[in-house]
Structures are given as structure tokens and as C-alpha cells.
Scaffold this motif. Structure first.
Motif, PDB file in Angstrom:
ATOM      1  N   CYS A  92       0.818  -1.215   0.000  1.00  0.00           N
ATOM      2  CA  CYS A  92       0.000   0.000   0.000  1.00  0.00           C
ATOM      3  C   CYS A  92       0.859   1.277   0.000  1.00  0.00           C
ATOM      4  O   CYS A  92       1.767   1.428   0.820  1.00  0.00           O
ATOM      5  CB  CYS A  92      -0.919  -0.016   1.218  1.00  0.00           C
ATOM      6  SG  CYS A  92      -1.744   1.553   1.493  1.00  0.00           S
ATOM      7  N   CYS A 126      -9.121  -3.126   7.417  1.00  0.00           N
ATOM      8  CA  CYS A 126      -7.918  -3.257   6.584  1.00  0.00           C
ATOM      9  C   CYS A 126      -6.813  -3.935   7.397  1.00  0.00           C
ATOM     10  O   CYS A 126      -6.305  -3.360   8.358  1.00  0.00           O
ATOM     11  CB  CYS A 126      -7.445  -1.894   6.106  1.00  0.00           C
ATOM     12  SG  CYS A 126      -5.857  -2.004   5.264  1.00  0.00           S
ATOM     13  N   VAL A 128      -3.889  -4.454   6.543  1.00  0.00           N
ATOM     14  CA  VAL A 128      -2.591  -3.797   6.341  1.00  0.00           C
ATOM     15  C   VAL A 128      -2.259  -2.901   7.539  1.00  0.00           C
ATOM     16  O   VAL A 128      -1.102  -2.744   7.926  1.00  0.00           O
ATOM     17  CB  VAL A 128      -2.619  -2.982   5.021  1.00  0.00           C
ATOM     18  CG1 VAL A 128      -1.379  -2.125   4.854  1.00  0.00           C
ATOM     19  CG2 VAL A 128      -2.788  -3.918   3.829  1.00  0.00           C
ATOM     20  N   TYR A 129      -3.325  -2.342   8.128  1.00  0.00           N
ATOM     21  CA  TYR A 129      -3.146  -1.471   9.299  1.00  0.00           C
ATOM     22  C   TYR A 129      -2.265  -2.144  10.350  1.00  0.00           C
ATOM     23  O   TYR A 129      -1.387  -1.520  10.943  1.00  0.00           O
ATOM     24  CB  TYR A 129      -4.503  -1.206   9.970  1.00  0.00           C
ATOM     25  CG  TYR A 129      -5.413  -0.190   9.308  1.00  0.00           C
ATOM     26  CD1 TYR A 129      -5.035   0.498   8.156  1.00  0.00           C
ATOM     27  CD2 TYR A 129      -6.661   0.091   9.872  1.00  0.00           C
ATOM     28  CE1 TYR A 129      -5.897   1.428   7.584  1.00  0.00           C
ATOM     29  CE2 TYR A 129      -7.517   1.023   9.306  1.00  0.00           C
ATOM     30  CZ  TYR A 129      -7.138   1.692   8.160  1.00  0.00           C
ATOM     31  OH  TYR A 129      -7.978   2.605   7.607  1.00  0.00           O
ATOM     32  N   CYS A 360      -3.800  -1.138  -3.084  1.00  0.00           N
ATOM     33  CA  CYS A 360      -4.678  -1.351  -1.927  1.00  0.00           C
ATOM     34  C   CYS A 360      -5.343  -2.714  -2.022  1.00  0.00           C
ATOM     35  O   CYS A 360      -5.916  -3.060  -3.047  1.00  0.00           O
ATOM     36  CB  CYS A 360      -5.754  -0.265  -1.870  1.00  0.00           C
ATOM     37  SG  CYS A 360      -7.060  -0.610  -0.690  1.00  0.00           S
ATOM     38  N   ARG A 361      -5.241  -3.466  -0.936  1.00  0.00           N
ATOM     39  CA  ARG A 361      -5.828  -4.803  -0.947  1.00  0.00           C
ATOM     40  C   ARG A 361      -7.097  -4.866  -0.099  1.00  0.00           C
ATOM     41  O   ARG A 361      -7.666  -5.924   0.069  1.00  0.00           O
ATOM     42  CB  ARG A 361      -4.811  -5.824  -0.419  1.00  0.00           C
ATOM     43  CG  ARG A 361      -3.617  -6.024  -1.339  1.00  0.00           C
ATOM     44  CD  ARG A 361      -4.020  -6.750  -2.628  1.00  0.00           C
ATOM     45  NE  ARG A 361      -2.966  -6.694  -3.635  1.00  0.00           N
ATOM     46  CZ  ARG A 361      -2.836  -5.732  -4.529  1.00  0.00           C
ATOM     47  NH1 ARG A 361      -3.690  -4.737  -4.556  1.00  0.00           N
ATOM     48  NH2 ARG A 361      -1.855  -5.745  -5.398  1.00  0.00           N
ATOM     49  N   SER A 362      -7.504  -3.750   0.459  1.00  0.00           N
ATOM     50  CA  SER A 362      -8.667  -3.800   1.342  1.00  0.00           C
ATOM     51  C   SER A 362      -9.831  -2.994   0.791  1.00  0.00           C
ATOM     52  O   SER A 362     -10.841  -3.547   0.383  1.00  0.00           O
ATOM     53  CB  SER A 362      -8.287  -3.276   2.724  1.00  0.00           C
ATOM     54  OG  SER A 362      -7.275  -4.068   3.260  1.00  0.00           O
ATOM     55  N   PHE A 363      -9.669  -1.698   0.748  1.00  0.00           N
ATOM     56  CA  PHE A 363     -10.743  -0.843   0.246  1.00  0.00           C
ATOM     57  C   PHE A 363     -11.110  -1.250  -1.186  1.00  0.00           C
ATOM     58  O   PHE A 363     -12.266  -1.304  -1.566  1.00  0.00           O
ATOM     59  CB  PHE A 363     -10.256   0.617   0.260  1.00  0.00           C
ATOM     60  CG  PHE A 363     -11.345   1.641   0.133  1.00  0.00           C
ATOM     61  CD1 PHE A 363     -12.085   1.748  -1.022  1.00  0.00           C
ATOM     62  CD2 PHE A 363     -11.631   2.501   1.180  1.00  0.00           C
ATOM     63  CE1 PHE A 363     -13.088   2.686  -1.131  1.00  0.00           C
ATOM     64  CE2 PHE A 363     -12.632   3.444   1.087  1.00  0.00           C
ATOM     65  CZ  PHE A 363     -13.357   3.541  -0.081  1.00  0.00           C
ATOM     66  N   HIS A 389      -3.352   5.820  -5.102  1.00  0.00           N
ATOM     67  CA  HIS A 389      -3.609   6.968  -4.241  1.00  0.00           C
ATOM     68  C   HIS A 389      -2.327   7.712  -3.895  1.00  0.00           C
ATOM     69  O   HIS A 389      -2.380   8.841  -3.416  1.00  0.00           O
ATOM     70  CB  HIS A 389      -4.352   6.553  -2.971  1.00  0.00           C
ATOM     71  CG  HIS A 389      -3.724   5.425  -2.197  1.00  0.00           C
ATOM     72  ND1 HIS A 389      -2.711   4.641  -2.700  1.00  0.00           N
ATOM     73  CD2 HIS A 389      -3.997   4.937  -0.958  1.00  0.00           C
ATOM     74  CE1 HIS A 389      -2.389   3.728  -1.788  1.00  0.00           C
ATOM     75  NE2 HIS A 389      -3.154   3.885  -0.737  1.00  0.00           N
TER      76      HIS A 389
END
Ligand code: SF4
Lengths: 425, 262
Positions: A92, A126, A128-129, A360-363, A389
């Protein structure tokens, strides 16, 4: 060529105020850190701003720092630095901007970002957080609090989930008391929540004005600027006052007939994180076609206030728990589809535009199917385009413009129009 | 009779089609260089020369393709997506889906009964599965792309070629050649790879006959056959398949002169 007409004063008040707030925030931050004004890092989705502020913390949102870097065209060196440390191409961009920036000393054109004294990870949709905050914890060796927010599969928060979160919030408060040596002041938290609620109501009123035809607001490109206080300054009077100013301006726009696009042709619902490195260019691709966003999901990443939730000083911890559950990315796909479906209906949208984020793998995950489902369920023309982004290398203007031109062209044709003259193209 | 022109400036070639009374009366095709404005001019001049007509006779010029804004002498600009839909509908009125494989992109366009775009999907920035991909792989096999159309006939065991990256595919082809694989099997593997990539785009908008296959790659018989095998039905390919975008552009211009959008 005729000189451009100066903008009427009422159109610049909110924008100027927004700029001042951002500048003030970063200038205050530059001197923060240490026991007197400790710094907490938080994620936007499901954040615990009110609690942390009530203990005297300054708050840094690395996602927001990252988007500010991208919009100011300084994200790439940070990303490249993170890549040189081994972070891969598909990590990300927010993460790479932040970790690169941290390694490079935290200096940005808008101020120095102080290192954290506390890391608060609201794991709200997410994954990734979690890894991101763990990397920061390893680097800085400061306390890391992990708030585990259950994923939302039902439209209403479940009592067990709220209880689970309240238990964690009590643990969090105990940790804050230990770190700061201060006692928790419930009365102070209630006051902070009351200010949050006022700001949230103002924000909701602003967003609702997109229902007006023509829309007096740009619910994506403009709202992204105006979401800064709702995410960063929630709980302060500054945020509540700001939305009062914005809404006054919106009323003036309607009264004076000043709209984001002079002739509204297409009303859009927009989903997805914006391509910050090419924000203006991307916006121009809409404006050129008289397309205006009347509702968008992304400005709700910090909370779905427009769907009836407001912080409640009478139920402080429970309402903070509900708030965390309601982070947009924490909603299951059927819920996200439902939200978008309601926007399409309530804001009388002509089309949907989805901007997916390469890294991005979540949103973003699932947005391809979202496109198909929206077309199938609502018969609404939907375009999916992709860039990033944070990473300017992923924005291919010619290709993106081509897809958008073709999309708007086909919408236009459905209304029986003929091709555009070259001069306007 | 109104003479109209469509000029399609793509990533690798410039095409022009002249239409009059519903017929294509002139056309041209040439590679593009760095000066797209001149390429566009030349495309029109060559088509006029083929038709034996004069520039002043052309009522409207419409530009399309990536370089549509470089058709400076044109009056209108329409995306190649709209133009391929319109052009395919003109050649095959029962078209529901257009598959266009050009030099550097592939697009699947769903069209309605009037030739209007309903939905479309395009390949990403990577050139895998496009004309460029085929050029590179043909060269790796030691052929020119124009020679490979029928070469895959008689393939017995098509190889597996990665279909996600042109550069990887090229080195894979080279390694198959080095391992002594039959070029027919390599080509058949390549076609299968391109077709499966194209199919995923087509499925995004919905596969429904009739399918009209356009663009430079549609001139390759092996590709057409592989596509038909995978679809399970015949596809439309016109001898004018490379001019479909230009024809569509000319038709848009014609509409404009007639003041209708029918
Ligand atoms: S939701 Fe996407 S953009 Fe946001 S932090 Fe997670 S991976 Fe990055």
C-alpha cells in the motif's frame, strides 16, 4: 481573451478557512512530542480521537500525511525510499509513504511530522493497518494498542460487538492513565463528544446538499478537502465552526446559482480512494463533461455519519464503539453495495464511477465485482478505472481520460447528443 | 451526396476511411511516427488519392483513437470505443459485442441495436495480449507478424505461454525455440493465451453473439480460429476490420451533418 472574473467572496471563505486549519494543525504538530504534548498515531477508520485528546495527546494520522504528501507531489521519494528498504511494489502506497518518510526524518513541505509516543491501531477492515503499525512499533519501541474492531456483516451493530469494544476501550483508558499519569475524566470526554456531534451534524448537512439539483457541492473532490476537520479535528470547536461556515457558503451558492460545474450534466456516485498525485487532472476529466459527484463513499472512511450515526455524550464509550464499527472499510460488501444503492436512489445519480487503487488490498478488493453488481442490480452505467492513491507512476492520464471520455460520451449519446467539437474535446 | 472522413490515429497506425452514400469509397493505412498531426494529414490525403477525390469535397472530418486531438483539421473527436461500436454496427448490424485488438490495447465493447456503446472493458497499461505482443513473439520465432496467420494450423500440442507480460512471453518463446518445440505448437499456445485474456475482457461486458472481431490482430487467421473455438460460434471479421474505428468516426461526422443521432 476576457480576463477571468474574480470569484465571489462567499465562494472562497470555506476554502481559505480549510487551508488555515490544515496549516495550523501541521504547525502545532511540529513542536509536539514528549511527555508534555505526547503524540499518538492513529488510523482514520474507527479512530479513538476523542479519548486520546482527552488525555492531552496530539494526533497524527499517517494516512492523511500520506495523502497530503501525494497531493503536493512529494510522495514518490518516500515510496522509493521504502522500496529501497525492501517494501514491494504492491505494498500500500500509504504505508510506503509513511515508512519512507519516517526513515527520511519526517520532514514534509507542510511541516515536520513528529515521531509517535503511542501507536493506536484501530483494526477496522484493513489488515494492512496491523502490519503497518507493528513496523512503526518496532522502529520506535513505543506502546502499541490494538483495537480489534469486528467486521460489520449486519446493518445494525450487535450488542456483543459493542460490549467487546467497550471492554477494549476500558483497557485502552487504563493504558492511557498509566502512560500519562493522568486520570480519565469522563465529564471532559462527554464535552468532547458533544463538540464532535455538532461537527458531525454540520458535515451531514453539507453532504445532504448533494441531493439538490443542480448539486451545490462536489461530494468527492471538494468533500475530500472538507473531510479534514471531521477526521482530524473532531472534538474541537474549530471543526464544528468550520461546518457552520461551509453550510453558510452552500446556502449562498444555491441562492446565487453558483455550482461546481456551471451546467450540471451528469450526477455521479463515486466510490474509491482518489488518485491524489493527479487530483486536479482527474477532477478536470469530470468537469470537462459537466459531471459532478453528488455522493461518494470515500469521504465517509472516517465515519458513516450521514447514515444516522452521531457520537452520543450520554453513551460515551458505547457510541465510540459504534463509531468504530461503522468505519466504511469495515462494512461487508453487501452493506457497501446497499449504501451505494441508496446513494444512487436518494441523490438521483446517472452513473457510478469507481476508482480502484493498485496497491490497496482492502478498500479496493472487490470493486470489480461491485461494478458488475451495480450494473446488474440498478441498471446504472458504472465505470471502473484504476491508478494509485500515492504512487504517481500508476497514473496514466491518456488511458484514464480515454476511458472516462468514452464513458461520458456513451452517457451523452443515450441522451441523443452528437459528438463533441474538437475545440472542446 | 455527402463525402465524410474518419481519421483513426492509433498507437501504431493511422487509418482513414472516406464514406459517401453509405459506402466506403476510400481508405488508407500507414504506421504512425512521432508527428501525429502530419500522420493524420497524410492518412486523409492518401485515402483521397485512393478515391480520386479532392480535399475540398470532404464535408466533415472526425478524429478518433488516442491521437484524436491531433486531427487538427477535423471538426469532431470521438473516442475509439464509440467509433468501433458504430463502425462494427455499420458492417455487421447484428453485432452485440465488439472485440478490438489493436497495436497496444484490447477492448471489448457491448453495443445495442443502434450501435451505441452499452458497456466496455479495456486491457490495462500492459501490452500483453495485443498486436504488439504478437509482433514481439513472431519476431522471437523468426517470423514477421504477417506470416504467422496460418502457421499454427496442424499444431498438435500447444505449449503454455504466460499471457500476462509481453517481456516474459518473449523469453518463454525463445526458450521453447531453443528446446526445439514445433513453431506451430508455440504459436497455438500464444493464440490461446491472447484469446483467454481477451475472453476475460469480453466476459466483463457479457458475451453474446454476434461478435465482431476488429483491429490488426483480427487479420490473423489463427487468432480468429482460436477465438471461435473458445466461443463455440463464428465471429464476424470484415476485410475492412482495421478501418472499423475510422468508419465509425466518419459515420459520427455524417450524423452531425445530417443533424441526427440515429
Ligand atoms: S484500505 Fe487500502 S489504502 Fe487504506 S491502508 Fe488499507 S491497503 Fe492502504
Amino acid at each position: 481573451m476576457a480576463a477571468a472574473k474574480p470569484e465571489p467572496a462567499f465562494l472562497t471563505t470555506a476554502r481559505d478557512r480549510q487551508r488555515e486549519m490544515v496549516e495550523q494543525y501541521y504547525s502545532d504538530l511540529a513542536s509536539a512530542g514528549g511527555p508534555k504534548r505526547p503524540v499518538a498515531y492513529m488510523l482514520v477508520g474507527g479512530n479513538l480521537t476523542e479519548i486520546v485528546r482527552s488525555f492531552g495527546f496530539e494526533v497524527v494520522f499517517p494516512e492523511i500525511v500520506a495523502l497530503n504528501c501525494a497531493i503536493k507531489h512529494v510522495s514518490l521519494p518516500n515510496i522509493l525510499h521504502a522500496e529501497s528498504q525492501g517494501y514491494g511494489l504492491d505494498v500500500c502506497g500509504y504505508v510506503k509513504n509513511d515508512l519512507g518518510l519516517q526513515e527520511l526524518g519526517g520532514q514534509t513541505p507542510f511541516g515536520r511530522i513528529p515521531p509517535p509516543d503511542l501507536l493506536v491501531c484501530s483494526f477496522s477492515g484493513c489488515y494492512v493497518y496491523v502490519k503497518w503499525w507493528e513496523a512503526l512499533a518496532e522502529k520506535y519501541g513505543c506502546p502499541l494498542f490494538m483495537l480489534d474492531v469486528p467486521y460489520m456483516r449486519d446493518a445494525e451493530p450487535q450488542a456483543e460487538d459493542i460490549q467487546y469494544l467497550v471492554t477494549q476501550l476500558n483497557e485502552f483508558i487504563a493504558l492511557l492513565e498509566k502512560i500519562t499519569g493522568r486520570s480519565f475524566d469522563l465529564a471532559e470526554l462527554r464535552k468532547t463528544l458533544a463538540r464532535s456531534r455538532k461537527a458531525e451534524q454540520g458535515w451531514v448537512d453539507y453532504l445532504a446538499s448533494g441531493k439538490h439539483r443542480p448539486s451545490p457541492i462536489e461530494a468527492y473532490f471538494e468533500a475530500v478537502f472538507y473531510m479534514f476537520p471531521i477526521n482530524v479535528l473532531r472534538g474541537t470547536d474549530v471543526a464544528a465552526d468550520f461546518y457552520a461556515t461551509v453550510n453558510e457558503e452552500v446556502r449562498a451558492r444555491i441562492a446565487e446559482g453558483h455550482y461546481p460545474v456551471p451546467e450540471e450534466k451528469f450526477r455521479l456516485v463515486v466510490e474509491g480512494v482518489p488518485p491524489y498525485p493527479s487530483y486536479r487532472t482527474f477532477w478536470d476529466f469530470f468537469r470537462k463533461w459537466g459531471a459532478v459527484s453528488v455522493a461518494a463513499t470515500y469521504p465517509k472512511v472516517g465515519g458513516l455519519f450521514d447514515r444516522g450515526f452521531l457520537h452520543d455524550p450520554a453513551r460515551p464509550l458505547e457510541s465510540i464503539a459504534e463509531y468504530s464499527l461503522g468505519a466504511y472499510v469495515n462494512q461487508s460488501w453487501p452493506l457497501r453495495r446497499q449504501i451505494i444503492g441508496e446513494y444512487i436512489r436518494d441523490f438521483e445519480a446517472d452513473a457510478v464511477l469507481i476508482h480502484g487503487i493498485k496497491s490497496c488490498r482492502s478498500f479496493t478488493a472487490g470493486q470489480g465485482d461491485l461494478r458488475d453488481r451495480l450494473i446488474h442490480d440498478h441498471g446504472i452505467p458504472t465505470l471502473y478505472i484504476e491508478s494509485d492513491h500515492e504512487d504517481p507512476r500508476y497514473f496514466a492520464p491518456a488511458q484514464i481520460k480515454n476511458r472516462m471520455d468514452a464513458f461520458f460520451e456513451s452517457l451523452d449519446r443515450r441522451r441523443g447528443s452528437v459528438p463533441l467539437p474538437v475545440v472542446n474535446a | 451526396m455527402t463525402l465524410v472522413a474518419g481519421v483513426d490515429i492509433g498507437s501504431t497506425t493511422a487509418k482513414c476511411a472516406l464514406l459517401e452514400a453509405g459506402e466506403v469509397v476510400g481508405k488508407s493505412l500507414a504506421p504512425v511516427g512521432v508527428e501525429l498531426v502530419k500522420d493524420a494529414e497524410r492518412a486523409l490525403e492518401q485515402a483521397l488519392a485512393e478515391a480520386g477525390r479532392e480535399r475540398r469535397e470532404v464535408a466533415v472530418v472526425t478524429g478518433t483513437g488516442y491521437g484524436r486531438f491531433k486531427v487538427k483539421f477535423g471538426q469532431f473527436a470521438v473516442t475509439e470505443i464509440g467509433c468501433h461500436a458504430k463502425g462494427a454496427h455499420y458492417l455487421f448490424p447484428a453485432t452485440h459485442l465488439v472485440l478490438d485488438i489493436g497495436g497496444q490495447d484490447t477492448k471489448a465493447i457491448k453495443v445495442d441495436a443502434q450501435g451505441e456503446v452499452v458497456d466496455f472493458a479495456m486491457n490495462d497499461k500492459c501490452a500483453a495480449g495485443t498486436g504488439r505482443f504478437l509482433d514481439v513473439c513472431a519476431a522471437a520465432l523468426g517470423y514477421d507478424v504477417s506470416e504467422i496467420g496460418t502457421l499454427s494450423q496442424g499444431a498438435r500440442r500447444p505449449v503454455k505461454v504466460t499471457n500476462t507480460c509481453t517481456v516474459f512471453a518473449e523469453s518463454e518463446v525463445t526458450s521453447y525455440v531453443a528446446r526445439g518445440k514445433d513453431p506451430r505448437d508455440i504459436l497455438a499456445g500464444l493464440y490461446a493465451g491472447i484469446v483467454s485474456r481477451s475472453l476475460s475482457l469480453m466476459q466483463r461486458v457479457g458475451v453474446e453473439p454476434e461478435v465482431t472481431f476488429t483491429g490488426g490482430v483480427s487479420k490473423n487467421e489463427g487468432m480468429v480460429r482460436t477465438l471461435e473455438q473458445r466461443l463455440g460460434f463464428k465471429v464476424n471479421v470484415s476485410p475492412l476490420s482495421q478501418y472499423v474505428g475510422a468508419i465509425g468516426a466518419a459515420l459520427y461526422g455524417l450524423e452531425r451533418t445530417e443533424g441526427t443521432s440515429a
